[in-house]
Design a protein around this motif. Structure first.
Motif, PDB file in Angstrom:
ATOM      1  N   PRO A  81       0.741  -1.055   0.551  1.00 15.85           N
ATOM      2  CA  PRO A  81      -0.133   0.027   0.198  1.00 15.85           C
ATOM      3  C   PRO A  81       0.924   1.123  -0.224  1.00 15.85           C
ATOM      4  CG  PRO A  81      -1.102  -1.293   1.429  1.00 15.85           C
ATOM      5  CD  PRO A  81       0.265  -2.065   0.928  1.00 15.85           C
ATOM      6  N   GLN A  82       1.951   1.080   0.727  1.00 17.88           N
ATOM      7  CA  GLN A  82       2.595   2.785   0.978  1.00 17.88           C
ATOM      8  C   GLN A  82       3.812   2.702  -1.035  1.00 17.88           C
ATOM      9  OE1 GLN A  82       2.948   0.288   3.102  1.00 17.88           O
ATOM     10  NE2 GLN A  82       1.084   1.561   4.512  1.00 17.88           N
ATOM     11  N   ASP A  83       3.774   1.832  -1.773  1.00 17.61           N
ATOM     12  CA  ASP A  83       4.476   2.308  -3.098  1.00 17.61           C
ATOM     13  C   ASP A  83       4.076   3.629  -4.006  1.00 17.61           C
ATOM     14  OD1 ASP A  83       6.393  -0.300  -2.826  1.00 17.61           O
ATOM     15  OD2 ASP A  83       5.523  -1.450  -3.751  1.00 17.61           O
ATOM     16  N   PRO A  84       4.901   4.121  -4.166  1.00 17.20           N
ATOM     17  CA  PRO A  84       4.959   5.368  -4.780  1.00 17.20           C
ATOM     18  C   PRO A  84       4.299   4.968  -6.197  1.00 17.20           C
ATOM     19  CG  PRO A  84       6.611   5.560  -3.993  1.00 17.20           C
ATOM     20  CD  PRO A  84       6.591   4.123  -2.895  1.00 17.20           C
ATOM     21  N   LEU A  85       3.863   5.656  -6.374  1.00 17.39           N
ATOM     22  CA  LEU A  85       3.151   5.345  -8.062  1.00 17.39           C
ATOM     23  C   LEU A  85       3.421   6.730  -8.708  1.00 17.39           C
ATOM     24  CD1 LEU A  85       0.647   2.205  -8.003  1.00 17.39           C
ATOM     25  CD2 LEU A  85       3.421   2.310  -8.332  1.00 17.39           C
ATOM     26  N   ARG A  86       3.562   6.889 -10.178  1.00 19.86           N
ATOM     27  CA  ARG A  86       3.790   7.797 -10.989  1.00 19.86           C
ATOM     28  C   ARG A  86       2.367   7.200 -12.134  1.00 19.86           C
ATOM     29  NH1 ARG A  86       9.564   8.757 -11.779  1.00 19.86           N
ATOM     30  NH2 ARG A  86       9.981   7.766 -13.707  1.00 19.86           N
ATOM     31  N   ARG A  87       2.397   8.120 -13.130  1.00 21.97           N
ATOM     32  CA  ARG A  87       1.959   8.382 -14.377  1.00 21.97           C
ATOM     33  C   ARG A  87       2.714   7.890 -15.571  1.00 21.97           C
ATOM     34  NH1 ARG A  87      -0.063   7.743 -17.825  1.00 21.97           N
ATOM     35  NH2 ARG A  87      -0.883   8.920 -19.256  1.00 21.97           N
ATOM     36  N   SER A  88       3.066   6.909 -16.195  1.00 21.03           N
ATOM     37  CA  SER A  88       4.292   6.741 -17.392  1.00 21.03           C
ATOM     38  C   SER A  88       3.780   7.656 -19.053  1.00 21.03           C
ATOM     39  CB  SER A  88       3.573   5.454 -17.876  1.00 21.03           C
ATOM     40  OG  SER A  88       2.554   4.711 -18.898  1.00 21.03           O
ATOM     41  N   LYS A  89       4.831   7.029 -19.887  1.00 24.13           N
ATOM     42  CA  LYS A  89       4.531   8.085 -20.822  1.00 24.13           C
ATOM     43  C   LYS A  89       3.402   7.801 -22.062  1.00 24.13           C
ATOM     44  CE  LYS A  89       9.634   9.988 -20.087  1.00 24.13           C
ATOM     45  NZ  LYS A  89      11.009   9.561 -21.012  1.00 24.13           N
ATOM     46  N   ILE A  90       2.665   6.467 -21.316  1.00 23.03           N
ATOM     47  CA  ILE A  90       2.204   5.981 -21.935  1.00 23.03           C
ATOM     48  C   ILE A  90       0.721   6.906 -22.769  1.00 23.03           C
ATOM     49  CG2 ILE A  90       0.108   3.704 -22.674  1.00 23.03           C
ATOM     50  CD1 ILE A  90       2.515   2.143 -21.504  1.00 23.03           C
ATOM     51  N   PRO A  91      -0.036   7.163 -23.405  1.00 23.02           N
ATOM     52  CA  PRO A  91      -1.120   8.265 -23.178  1.00 23.02           C
ATOM     53  C   PRO A  91      -1.922   7.298 -23.293  1.00 23.02           C
ATOM     54  CG  PRO A  91      -0.364   7.623 -25.107  1.00 23.02           C
ATOM     55  CD  PRO A  91       0.969   6.991 -24.897  1.00 23.02           C
ATOM     56  N   VAL A  92      -3.028   7.998 -22.406  1.00 22.91           N
ATOM     57  CA  VAL A  92      -4.519   7.558 -22.299  1.00 22.91           C
ATOM     58  C   VAL A  92      -5.781   8.136 -22.762  1.00 22.91           C
ATOM     59  CG1 VAL A  92      -4.425   8.797 -20.163  1.00 22.91           C
ATOM     60  CG2 VAL A  92      -6.233   6.542 -20.094  1.00 22.91           C
ATOM     61  N   ALA A  93      -6.704   7.616 -23.203  1.00 25.81           N
ATOM     62  CA  ALA A  93      -7.735   8.880 -23.238  1.00 25.81           C
ATOM     63  C   ALA A  93      -9.306   8.410 -21.741  1.00 25.81           C
ATOM     64  CB  ALA A  93      -8.494   8.524 -24.395  1.00 25.81           C
ATOM     65  N   ILE A  94      -9.313   9.220 -21.365  1.00 27.60           N
ATOM     66  CA  ILE A  94     -10.099   9.443 -19.947  1.00 27.60           C
ATOM     67  C   ILE A  94     -11.730   9.761 -20.302  1.00 27.60           C
ATOM     68  CG2 ILE A  94     -10.560   9.644 -18.301  1.00 27.60           C
ATOM     69  CD1 ILE A  94      -7.423   9.971 -17.083  1.00 27.60           C
ATOM     70  N   GLY A  95     -12.403   9.210 -20.549  1.00 25.15           N
ATOM     71  CA  GLY A  95     -13.577   9.669 -21.478  1.00 25.15           C
ATOM     72  C   GLY A  95     -14.661   9.755 -20.396  1.00 25.15           C
ATOM     73  N   PRO A  96     -16.054  10.229 -20.169  1.00 25.64           N
ATOM     74  CA  PRO A  96     -16.982  11.042 -18.554  1.00 25.64           C
ATOM     75  C   PRO A  96     -17.035   9.836 -18.317  1.00 25.64           C
ATOM     76  CG  PRO A  96     -18.198  11.217 -21.081  1.00 25.64           C
ATOM     77  CD  PRO A  96     -16.731  10.233 -22.105  1.00 25.64           C
ATOM     78  N   SER A  97     -18.043  10.565 -16.995  1.00 27.33           N
ATOM     79  CA  SER A  97     -18.518   9.788 -15.742  1.00 27.33           C
ATOM     80  C   SER A  97     -19.719   9.062 -16.364  1.00 27.33           C
ATOM     81  CB  SER A  97     -19.120  10.456 -14.911  1.00 27.33           C
ATOM     82  OG  SER A  97     -19.385   9.138 -13.997  1.00 27.33           O
ATOM     83  N   ASP A  98     -19.757   7.948 -15.934  1.00 31.46           N
ATOM     84  CA  ASP A  98     -21.123   7.061 -17.081  1.00 31.46           C
ATOM     85  C   ASP A  98     -21.485   5.949 -15.688  1.00 31.46           C
ATOM     86  OD1 ASP A  98     -23.424   5.870 -17.967  1.00 31.46           O
ATOM     87  OD2 ASP A  98     -22.323   5.161 -19.436  1.00 31.46           O
ATOM     88  N   GLY A  99     -22.289   6.494 -14.993  1.00 31.60           N
ATOM     89  CA  GLY A  99     -22.894   6.033 -13.335  1.00 31.60           C
ATOM     90  C   GLY A  99     -21.964   5.412 -12.580  1.00 31.60           C
ATOM     91  N   GLY A 100     -20.968   6.260 -12.320  1.00 36.59           N
ATOM     92  CA  GLY A 100     -19.833   6.050 -11.099  1.00 36.59           C
ATOM     93  C   GLY A 100     -18.538   5.484 -11.647  1.00 36.59           C
ATOM     94  N   ARG A 101     -18.472   5.129 -12.929  1.00 37.55           N
ATOM     95  CA  ARG A 101     -17.249   5.028 -13.668  1.00 37.55           C
ATOM     96  C   ARG A 101     -17.004   5.300 -14.832  1.00 37.55           C
ATOM     97  NH1 ARG A 101     -16.653   0.057 -11.251  1.00 37.55           N
ATOM     98  NH2 ARG A 101     -15.338  -0.862 -12.977  1.00 37.55           N
ATOM     99  N   THR A 102     -15.754   5.495 -15.394  1.00 37.36           N
ATOM    100  CA  THR A 102     -15.292   5.985 -16.611  1.00 37.36           C
ATOM    101  C   THR A 102     -14.432   5.391 -17.013  1.00 37.36           C
ATOM    102  OG1 THR A 102     -14.849   8.369 -14.846  1.00 37.36           O
ATOM    103  CG2 THR A 102     -13.467   7.966 -16.624  1.00 37.36           C
ATOM    104  N   GLN A 103     -14.820   5.319 -18.674  1.00 40.36           N
ATOM    105  CA  GLN A 103     -13.247   4.521 -19.052  1.00 40.36           C
ATOM    106  C   GLN A 103     -12.259   5.076 -19.781  1.00 40.36           C
ATOM    107  OE1 GLN A 103     -16.331   2.617 -23.098  1.00 40.36           O
ATOM    108  NE2 GLN A 103     -14.607   4.077 -23.689  1.00 40.36           N
ATOM    109  N   LEU A 104     -12.104   3.799 -20.088  1.00 42.05           N
ATOM    110  CA  LEU A 104     -10.313   4.686 -20.471  1.00 42.05           C
ATOM    111  C   LEU A 104     -10.274   3.393 -21.291  1.00 42.05           C
ATOM    112  CD1 LEU A 104      -8.310   4.286 -16.890  1.00 42.05           C
ATOM    113  CD2 LEU A 104      -9.734   6.167 -18.010  1.00 42.05           C
ATOM    114  N   SER A 105      -9.208   4.066 -22.439  1.00 40.28           N
ATOM    115  CA  SER A 105      -8.470   4.160 -23.482  1.00 40.28           C
ATOM    116  C   SER A 105      -6.653   4.171 -23.345  1.00 40.28           C
ATOM    117  CB  SER A 105      -9.299   4.653 -24.612  1.00 40.28           C
ATOM    118  OG  SER A 105     -10.851   3.999 -24.926  1.00 40.28           O
ATOM    119  N   VAL A 106      -6.892   2.671 -23.335  1.00 41.30           N
ATOM    120  CA  VAL A 106      -4.755   2.295 -23.189  1.00 41.30           C
ATOM    121  C   VAL A 106      -4.944   1.300 -23.614  1.00 41.30           C
ATOM    122  CG1 VAL A 106      -5.208   1.896 -20.808  1.00 41.30           C
ATOM    123  CG2 VAL A 106      -2.808   2.825 -21.703  1.00 41.30           C
TER     124      VAL A 106
END
Length: 405
Positions: A317-342
């Protein structure tokens, strides 16, 4: 096996670029000890490589008496169960040509040997330009290639045996293509020297040279660097500025009267748009981008995806994470969940995860146990492991940025 460094081979890099780069040869005696030199490549390792059954002829050349031997003398069509697969090198024919005095050249050595790839990476990082490693194996007492120059900077590392080098001053304007010189046309060499295992020799672009083995079989590796000229860098800048749809339409250049009519008007408009964009380029940022692009060119990178995936098991749980250079498309929220394309994958994540990913786009890191805020730490860690396996997140190093709260 440790990595190679540019300074390990050329010494003080500032002195190299001030006194030698592009101007005069550099000879460093004992830059590496003999054992370290053999780590790069040994005669026995070349035996292992040539014994592979489907080595393409593009990787091996043979020369004798200073002249190349046609590939058909040492190749065949490899077949399996009667079906032709590919043209391949025949080891025994290569050995026979070597026994009769032929120099065997192994091109793109970094495609096969991790040690050579590490070496090439050191030069790609130093020059932000394409580099490749080539091995030259010459029988005892025989010449390699006839006197010639290469349109690249050459760094030679002697790994086994000895090799006697003759080096001449560049002849007039340095040409952008290789050239061979007939005997006697170059006059007396400006430098004659013998390389021993661990010695390093630098030859600037366009420097005529020739080499011959001593009384032992001689093996050396040449790293060639194809420098990016100003015209190359400016072309890359323009390519980046014209990559969008405004420059993607196709004009009609044929027909009568188009050259001084609509096409000329449209061209003037596009040139004006390009000029506007060029005027907005920040030189320091663009220089950094061009440098990074050159350092990350294919052929030198050493991905560690297997190691990365293996290391993801057991994130704490303590391991730090960051965003990679890989692009991601973050969509709009739909019923409490968001669609990602990566990376060609589509998945739905809780809105809280998407919100954290948006924050990470600006830098910083998040602990694996806090990625899914408000959820138990084990569940958050499982979500973090899923996103790291997709390459969307990566472990954050010390000092990578402030944590997100």
């Amino acid at each position: 096996m440790t990595d190679w460094t540019f300074e390990e081979l050329v010494g003080d890099s500032e002195e190299f670029f001030a006194r030698h780069f592009g101007e005069r040869p550099l000879l460093r005696r004992g830059a590496l000890d003999a054992a370290r030199a053999r780590e790069l490549v040994s005669v026995g390792r070349l035996d292992d490589l040539v014994a592979m059954e489907t080595v393409h002829p593009a990787y091996i050349r043979v020369a004798r008496g200073g002249q190349g031997i046609p590939g058909k003398a040492y190749t065949r069509v490899a077949a399996e169960h009667g079906a032709a697969l590919t043209e391949a090198v025949v080891p025994e024919q290569v050995y026979e040509l070597f026994r009769s005095g032929g120099t065997v050249t192994w091109n793109y050595l970094h495609h096969f040997l991790p040690s050579a790839r590490r070496l090439v990476q050191a030069f790609t990082q130093a020059f932000a330009a394409p580099a490749e490693a080539v091995a030259f194996l010459t029988p005892a007492g025989h010449d390699g290639y006839a006197p010639h120059h290469d349109p690249v900077d050459v760094f030679v590392v002697q790994t086994e045996g000895t090799k006697r080098w003759r080096i001449w001053e560049p002849t007039g304007e340095r040409r952008s293509d290789p050239a061979t010189y007939p005997d006697g046309t170059l006059g007396e060499p400006a430098l004659e020297t013998t390389l021993y295992p661990g010695d390093v020799l630098y030859l600037p672009y366009g420097t005529p040279h020739a080499a011959a083995a001593g009384n032992l079989v001689s093996l050396h590796v040449s790293v060639t660097v194809t420098q990016r000229r100003w015209r190359d860098l400016l072309r890359e800048t323009v390519d980046a500025l014209t990559a969008d749809e405004e420059f993607a339409t196709v004009p009609y250049l044929g027909g009568t009267g188009t050259h001084d009519g609509p096409v000329a008007t449209a061209l003037a408009a596009k040139l004006g748009l390009l000029a506007e964009r060029l005027a907005q380029v920040a030189p320091a940022a663009e220089a950094a981008r061009l440098t990074t692009a050159g350092q990350e060119r294919a052929g030198a990178s050493r991905p560690r995806e297997f190691e990365r995936l293996a290391s993801l098991s057991g994130l704490s749980p303590q391991d730090p994470l960051r965003r990679s250079k890989i692009p991601v498309a973050i969509g709009p929220s739909d019923g409490g969940r968001t669609q990602l394309s990566v990376n060609g994958h589509t998945l739905a994540v809780p809105d809280a995860v998407a919100a954290t990913l948006r924050l990470l786009e600006e830098g910083g890191s998040v602990q694996a146990g806090e990625l899914l805020q408000g959820a138990p730490a084990p569940r958050s860690v499982r979500a973090a492991e899923s996103l790291t396996r997709l390459g969307l997140l990566e472990p954050a190093t010390v000092g990578a940025g402030s944590a997100i709260r």
